[in-house]
Write a protein that holds these residues in place. Structure first.
Motif, PDB file in Angstrom:
ATOM      1  N   SER A 245       2.090  18.176  35.211  1.00 54.85           N
ATOM      2  CA  SER A 245       1.555  17.144  34.324  1.00 54.85           C
ATOM      3  C   SER A 245       0.954  17.755  33.063  1.00 54.85           C
ATOM      4  N   GLY A 246       0.241  18.850  33.239  1.00 52.29           N
ATOM      5  CA  GLY A 246      -0.356  19.523  32.081  1.00 52.29           C
ATOM      6  C   GLY A 246       0.696  20.007  31.106  1.00 52.29           C
ATOM      7  N   LEU A 247       1.714  20.671  31.614  1.00 52.27           N
ATOM      8  CA  LEU A 247       2.784  21.158  30.751  1.00 52.27           C
ATOM      9  C   LEU A 247       3.530  20.005  30.089  1.00 52.27           C
ATOM     10  N   LEU A 248       3.826  18.970  30.851  1.00 54.24           N
ATOM     11  CA  LEU A 248       4.558  17.831  30.300  1.00 54.24           C
ATOM     12  C   LEU A 248       3.762  17.144  29.201  1.00 54.24           C
ATOM     13  N   LEU A 249       2.482  16.902  29.440  1.00 49.41           N
ATOM     14  CA  LEU A 249       1.655  16.246  28.432  1.00 49.41           C
ATOM     15  C   LEU A 249       1.546  17.099  27.172  1.00 49.41           C
ATOM     16  N   ALA A 250       1.271  18.393  27.331  1.00 48.46           N
ATOM     17  CA  ALA A 250       1.168  19.272  26.169  1.00 48.46           C
ATOM     18  C   ALA A 250       2.491  19.324  25.405  1.00 48.46           C
ATOM     19  N   TRP A 251       3.594  19.384  26.120  1.00 46.08           N
ATOM     20  CA  TRP A 251       4.913  19.445  25.495  1.00 46.08           C
ATOM     21  C   TRP A 251       5.229  18.155  24.754  1.00 46.08           C
ATOM     22  N   LEU A 252       4.956  17.010  25.384  1.00 47.67           N
ATOM     23  CA  LEU A 252       5.241  15.727  24.739  1.00 47.67           C
ATOM     24  C   LEU A 252       4.404  15.518  23.480  1.00 47.67           C
ATOM     25  N   VAL A 253       3.130  15.873  23.534  1.00 43.96           N
ATOM     26  CA  VAL A 253       2.273  15.714  22.353  1.00 43.96           C
ATOM     27  C   VAL A 253       2.716  16.679  21.256  1.00 43.96           C
ATOM     28  N   GLU A 254       3.101  17.889  21.627  1.00 38.88           N
ATOM     29  CA  GLU A 254       3.614  18.854  20.650  1.00 38.88           C
ATOM     30  C   GLU A 254       4.874  18.317  19.982  1.00 38.88           C
ATOM     31  N   LEU A 255       5.799  17.775  20.768  1.00 41.83           N
ATOM     32  CA  LEU A 255       7.022  17.192  20.205  1.00 41.83           C
ATOM     33  C   LEU A 255       6.706  16.002  19.311  1.00 41.83           C
ATOM     34  N   LEU A 256       5.773  15.172  19.733  1.00 38.40           N
ATOM     35  CA  LEU A 256       5.374  14.026  18.929  1.00 38.40           C
ATOM     36  C   LEU A 256       4.785  14.487  17.599  1.00 38.40           C
ATOM     37  N   GLY A 257       3.925  15.497  17.657  1.00 36.29           N
ATOM     38  CA  GLY A 257       3.344  16.042  16.429  1.00 36.29           C
ATOM     39  C   GLY A 257       4.399  16.626  15.507  1.00 36.29           C
ATOM     40  N   LEU A 258       5.348  17.358  16.061  1.00 31.60           N
ATOM     41  CA  LEU A 258       6.430  17.920  15.249  1.00 31.60           C
ATOM     42  C   LEU A 258       7.296  16.818  14.648  1.00 31.60           C
ATOM     43  N   ALA A 259       7.580  15.777  15.434  1.00 28.95           N
ATOM     44  CA  ALA A 259       8.395  14.676  14.931  1.00 28.95           C
ATOM     45  C   ALA A 259       7.691  13.936  13.806  1.00 28.95           C
ATOM     46  N   VAL A 260       6.404  13.677  13.973  1.00 29.83           N
ATOM     47  CA  VAL A 260       5.640  13.002  12.922  1.00 29.83           C
ATOM     48  C   VAL A 260       5.593  13.883  11.679  1.00 29.83           C
ATOM     49  N   GLY A 261       5.356  15.167  11.869  1.00 33.23           N
ATOM     50  CA  GLY A 261       5.341  16.091  10.734  1.00 33.23           C
ATOM     51  C   GLY A 261       6.677  16.132  10.024  1.00 33.23           C
ATOM     52  N   TRP A 262       7.731  16.135  10.789  1.00 30.25           N
ATOM     53  CA  TRP A 262       9.065  16.172  10.196  1.00 30.25           C
ATOM     54  C   TRP A 262       9.349  14.889   9.421  1.00 30.25           C
ATOM     55  N   LEU A 263       8.945  13.733  10.009  1.00 29.72           N
ATOM     56  CA  LEU A 263       9.159  12.460   9.336  1.00 29.72           C
ATOM     57  C   LEU A 263       8.348  12.343   8.047  1.00 29.72           C
ATOM     58  N   LEU A 264       7.167  12.927   8.050  1.00 34.25           N
ATOM     59  CA  LEU A 264       6.323  12.888   6.852  1.00 34.25           C
ATOM     60  C   LEU A 264       6.721  13.940   5.825  1.00 34.25           C
ATOM     61  N   GLY A 265       7.652  14.795   6.193  1.00 33.13           N
ATOM     62  CA  GLY A 265       8.191  15.735   5.227  1.00 33.13           C
ATOM     63  C   GLY A 265       7.609  17.127   5.274  1.00 33.13           C
ATOM     64  N   SER A 266       6.642  17.389   6.135  1.00 34.11           N
ATOM     65  CA  SER A 266       6.042  18.733   6.146  1.00 34.11           C
ATOM     66  C   SER A 266       7.042  19.782   6.607  1.00 34.11           C
ATOM     67  N   GLY A 267       7.975  19.408   7.444  1.00 35.37           N
ATOM     68  CA  GLY A 267       9.000  20.355   7.894  1.00 35.37           C
ATOM     69  C   GLY A 267       9.932  20.726   6.766  1.00 35.37           C
ATOM     70  N   ARG A 268      10.268  19.757   5.912  1.00 32.18           N
ATOM     71  CA  ARG A 268      11.163  20.034   4.782  1.00 32.18           C
ATOM     72  C   ARG A 268      10.458  20.855   3.715  1.00 32.18           C
ATOM     73  N   ARG A 269       9.166  20.576   3.481  1.00 30.39           N
ATOM     74  CA  ARG A 269       8.421  21.365   2.490  1.00 30.39           C
ATOM     75  C   ARG A 269       8.323  22.820   2.920  1.00 30.39           C
ATOM     76  N   ARG A 270       8.082  23.024   4.201  1.00 34.02           N
ATOM     77  CA  ARG A 270       7.995  24.393   4.706  1.00 34.02           C
ATOM     78  C   ARG A 270       9.343  25.101   4.535  1.00 34.02           C
ATOM     79  N   GLU A 271      10.407  24.355   4.815  1.00 31.39           N
ATOM     80  CA  GLU A 271      11.743  24.911   4.656  1.00 31.39           C
ATOM     81  C   GLU A 271      11.996  25.256   3.190  1.00 31.39           C
ATOM     82  N   GLN A 272      11.534  24.415   2.270  1.00 31.49           N
ATOM     83  CA  GLN A 272      11.699  24.674   0.842  1.00 31.49           C
ATOM     84  C   GLN A 272      10.899  25.899   0.424  1.00 31.49           C
ATOM     85  N   ARG A 273       9.679  26.057   0.973  1.00 30.28           N
ATOM     86  CA  ARG A 273       8.861  27.233   0.643  1.00 30.28           C
ATOM     87  C   ARG A 273       9.528  28.497   1.142  1.00 30.28           C
ATOM     88  N   LEU A 274      10.087  28.436   2.350  1.00 27.33           N
ATOM     89  CA  LEU A 274      10.773  29.614   2.886  1.00 27.33           C
ATOM     90  C   LEU A 274      11.977  29.958   2.045  1.00 27.33           C
TER      91      LEU A 274
END
Length: 176
Positions: free
Chosen positions: A141-170
């Motif tokens: 349960s601990g691993l699943l919850l941490a993993w799901l919240v991490e994925l949710l955070g990454l998805a929200v970040g990606w949707l808001l564009g932070s993933g693309r900005r980081r890619e542009q900086r790289l």
């Protein structure tokens, strides 16, 4: 650094919630067994009568009571019918709780008697079992919850564009 602590906090929360599952399943099974024993005790006299006159068929006894012209017998038919139906329900619940752990959890999640489930929730006291299944549920349960919240955070970040900005900086660093 804060992100790492949040991950640990989520994992710990998931772990503590997960270790509750086996304890709750066990409490529900014990509650069903206790109600079943009580139900069998209340039907004992009627079972003896059914064995003597109806080859042990309680439903035939209830039908006989219902067919009687005596108002008292008809009234008792409803009471005995309720006891028989309750005994059958408790027997089904008890049998469901005799299966494998995953079948028990699935039964509680999908088909458990709502009144017994509510009764178990009301009387449940949180506990930390150190049984192997509780540890496995907690870690899972601990691993699943941490993993799901991490994925949710990454998805929200990606949707808001932070993933693309980081890619542009790289990409900008590579070309400069």
């Amino acid at each position: 650094m804060l992100r790492g602590y949040l991950r640990l906090l989520l994992f710990a929360f998931g772990l503590l919630v997960g270790v509750q599952v086996p304890g709750f399943v066990d409490d529900y099974a014990k509650r069903v067994a206790a109600h079943r024993a009580e139900s069998e005790a209340s039907l004992l006299g009627f079972r003896e009568t059914a064995a003597r006159f109806f080859d042990g068929d309680l439903n035939a006894l209830v039908a006989h009571y219902r067919a009687s012209s005596d108002a008292v017998m008809q009234s008792d038919a409803e009471s005995v019918g309720h006891l028989v139906a309750r005994a059958e329900l408790l027997e089904d619940e008890w049998l469901a709780m005799q299966g494998a752990w995953y079948a028990q959890v699935w039964h509680l999640a999908s088909a458990a008697d709502r009144a017994l489930l509510a009764e178990t929730f009301e009387a449940y006291s949180y506990q930390v079992l150190l049984a192997p299944q509780a540890i496995a549920w907690g870690l899972g349960s601990g691993l699943l919850l941490a993993w799901l919240v991490e994925l949710l955070g990454l998805a929200v970040g990606w949707l808001l564009g932070s993933g693309r900005r980081r890619e542009q900086r790289l990409n900008a660093r590579r070309w400069s």
